[in-house]
Design a protein around this motif. Structure first.
Motif, PDB file in Angstrom:
ATOM      1  N   GLY A 114       0.699  -1.185  -0.130  1.00  0.00           N
ATOM      2  CA  GLY A 114      -0.001   0.019   0.036  1.00  0.00           C
ATOM      3  C   GLY A 114       0.834   1.324  -0.011  1.00  0.00           C
ATOM      4  N   VAL A 115       2.024   1.190  -0.247  1.00  0.00           N
ATOM      5  CA  VAL A 115       2.864   2.618  -0.325  1.00  0.00           C
ATOM      6  C   VAL A 115       2.913   3.216  -1.474  1.00  0.00           C
ATOM      7  N   GLY A 116       2.531   2.348  -2.627  1.00  0.00           N
ATOM      8  CA  GLY A 116       2.660   3.077  -3.780  1.00  0.00           C
ATOM      9  C   GLY A 116       3.883   2.581  -4.749  1.00  0.00           C
ATOM     10  N   THR A 194       7.755  -5.208  -6.945  1.00  0.00           N
ATOM     11  CA  THR A 194       7.854  -6.564  -6.347  1.00  0.00           C
ATOM     12  C   THR A 194       6.556  -6.244  -5.350  1.00  0.00           C
ATOM     13  N   ALA A 195       6.054  -7.245  -4.978  1.00  0.00           N
ATOM     14  CA  ALA A 195       5.028  -7.558  -4.217  1.00  0.00           C
ATOM     15  C   ALA A 195       5.286  -6.873  -2.874  1.00  0.00           C
ATOM     16  N   GLY A 196       4.337  -6.178  -2.308  1.00  0.00           N
ATOM     17  CA  GLY A 196       4.274  -5.606  -0.980  1.00  0.00           C
ATOM     18  C   GLY A 196       4.698  -6.814   0.091  1.00  0.00           C
ATOM     19  N   ARG A 197       5.291  -6.407   0.901  1.00  0.00           N
ATOM     20  CA  ARG A 197       5.451  -7.658   2.152  1.00  0.00           C
ATOM     21  C   ARG A 197       5.939  -6.996   3.138  1.00  0.00           C
ATOM     22  N   LEU A 198       5.461  -7.510   4.404  1.00  0.00           N
ATOM     23  CA  LEU A 198       5.834  -6.905   5.600  1.00  0.00           C
ATOM     24  C   LEU A 198       7.370  -7.365   5.920  1.00  0.00           C
ATOM     25  N   HIS A 199       8.029  -6.220   6.499  1.00  0.00           N
ATOM     26  CA  HIS A 199       9.282  -6.304   6.757  1.00  0.00           C
ATOM     27  C   HIS A 199       9.874  -7.359   7.831  1.00  0.00           C
ATOM     28  N   THR A 200       8.547  -7.684   8.567  1.00  0.00           N
ATOM     29  CA  THR A 200       8.802  -8.691   9.800  1.00  0.00           C
ATOM     30  C   THR A 200       8.704 -10.039   9.341  1.00  0.00           C
ATOM     31  N   LYS A 201       8.108 -10.348   8.161  1.00  0.00           N
ATOM     32  CA  LYS A 201       8.007 -11.557   7.418  1.00  0.00           C
ATOM     33  C   LYS A 201       9.351 -12.252   6.797  1.00  0.00           C
ATOM     34  N   GLU A 207      12.260 -14.519  -0.182  1.00  0.00           N
ATOM     35  CA  GLU A 207      11.914 -14.396  -1.544  1.00  0.00           C
ATOM     36  C   GLU A 207      12.717 -13.155  -2.198  1.00  0.00           C
ATOM     37  N   LEU A 208      12.625 -12.185  -1.733  1.00  0.00           N
ATOM     38  CA  LEU A 208      13.131 -10.801  -2.225  1.00  0.00           C
ATOM     39  C   LEU A 208      14.712 -11.045  -2.294  1.00  0.00           C
ATOM     40  N   ARG A 209      15.358 -11.900  -1.356  1.00  0.00           N
ATOM     41  CA  ARG A 209      16.779 -11.873  -1.437  1.00  0.00           C
ATOM     42  C   ARG A 209      17.065 -12.958  -2.775  1.00  0.00           C
TER      43      ARG A 209
END
Length: 313
Positions: A114-116, A194-201, A207-209
């Motif tokens: 949701g950050v844009g 990329t998909a929005g993802r909680l930084h705590t997950k 997956e991002l790495r």
């Protein structure tokens, strides 16, 4: 309306949050009670406890040394100190960074939901095209069909190519296809959404790495920019997000969106003070021209509504 006018209008809520305290300093002098009032106002503008402590210490020292009186002396010192903090984080603008980097330049956009991010990538693509570059959009947010559709609409509107797969596809596979297309064609810049993802997950960050590993394997030295997109309306939570994304994937630049919808625009200062990550872009509206390169003097001038003090009084 020019960019500075839009920026000033966008920071109006933040400016008003500080201005009432600054106004009350006029004629009263920088007494302890009024400075405490200003400290509360700065915290309310979400500059953060650490940043506000730093600023208040500098204020008390600066006002003591300054020949300025009341609100004017405090304003001058405060402007100067905020400008110093932001100038230390004044990185290269994206176009300059792209010009001095190998081609294709790869930009990986990350951030929470949701950050844009998607809109920011599309706006960057349009700006690049207008500057004579050939951008390629890659829809690696495969969790949301709406994200792919949104990029398709943008790509058609601005006339740039989009690489995408079906919803649910492996993001790393989409990125692989995008990089292969970029290398096969005369692409200057690859913009990966990329998909929005909680930084705590942890699993989502893993997956991002994985996406990063695919990028670096296919184009050595890439990604050349890991751009963290932050929503300014969340205030201090943006600092926490930036810190954890920095630790997980090595953020190299920031884009702050939605500054026009908040009185918490001071979070830009907090991020600069605490994390020292270059702020590349700021957004104050929905239009393409509402996303611009970050300039510390312009930001401080818009924050205070008058001319920036260039040196300590």
């Amino acid at each position: 309306m020019g960019w500075f006018d839009r920026l000033s209008q966008g920071l109006a809520k933040t400016r008003q949050a500080m201005q009432s305290s600054l106004d009350r300093l006029l004629g009263r002098g920088p007494d302890p009670e009024t400075l405490e009032e200003l400290e509360v106002a700065l915290l309310g503008a979400d500059l953060g406890v650490r940043t506000v402590d730093h600023l208040m210490e500098r204020l008390r020292q600066g006002v003591t040394r300054s020949s300025g009186e009341g609100e004017h002396g405090v304003r001058a010192v405060l402007q100067h100190e905020i400008l110093q903090v932001l100038s230390a984080c004044q990185g290269e603008d994206l176009l300059t960074l792209i010009e001095r980097s190998p081609r294709p330049f790869v930009l990986l956009a990350v951030g929470v939901n949701g950050v844009g991010k998607t809109t920011t990538m599309a706006k960057i693509a349009q700006r690049l095209k207008e500057s004579g570059k050939i951008p390629l959009l890659v829809a690696a947010d495969t969790f949301r069909a709406a994200a792919i559709e949104q990029l398709q609409v943008w790509a058609q509107r601005i006339g740039v190519e989009l690489i995408h797969q079906r919803q649910g596809a492996d993001p790393a596979a989409v990125v692989f296809d995008g990089l292969a297309a970029a290398k096969a064609r005369s692409v200057d810049v690859v913009l990966i959404d990329t998909a929005g993802r909680l930084h705590t997950k942890a699993n989502l960050m893993d997956e991002l790495r994985k996406v990063q590993r695919v990028i670096s394997r296919e184009i050595p030295g890439a990604p050349h920019e890991v751009l963290l997109v932050l929503d300014a309306t969340v205030g201090q939570n943006a600092v926490s997000q930036a810190r954890q994304f920095q630790e997980a994937v090595g953020v190299t630049g920031l884009a702050l969106t939605k500054l026009d919808g908040t009185a918490r625009g001071g979070v830009v200062v907090a991020i600069a003070q605490e994390l020292k990550i270059p702020v590349r872009l700021i957004g104050v509206g929905e239009r393409v021209e509402d996303l611009q390169d970050f300039r510390a003097p312009e930001f401080v001038q818009a924050l205070f509504g008058d001319v920036v003090t260039s040196s300590r009084p």
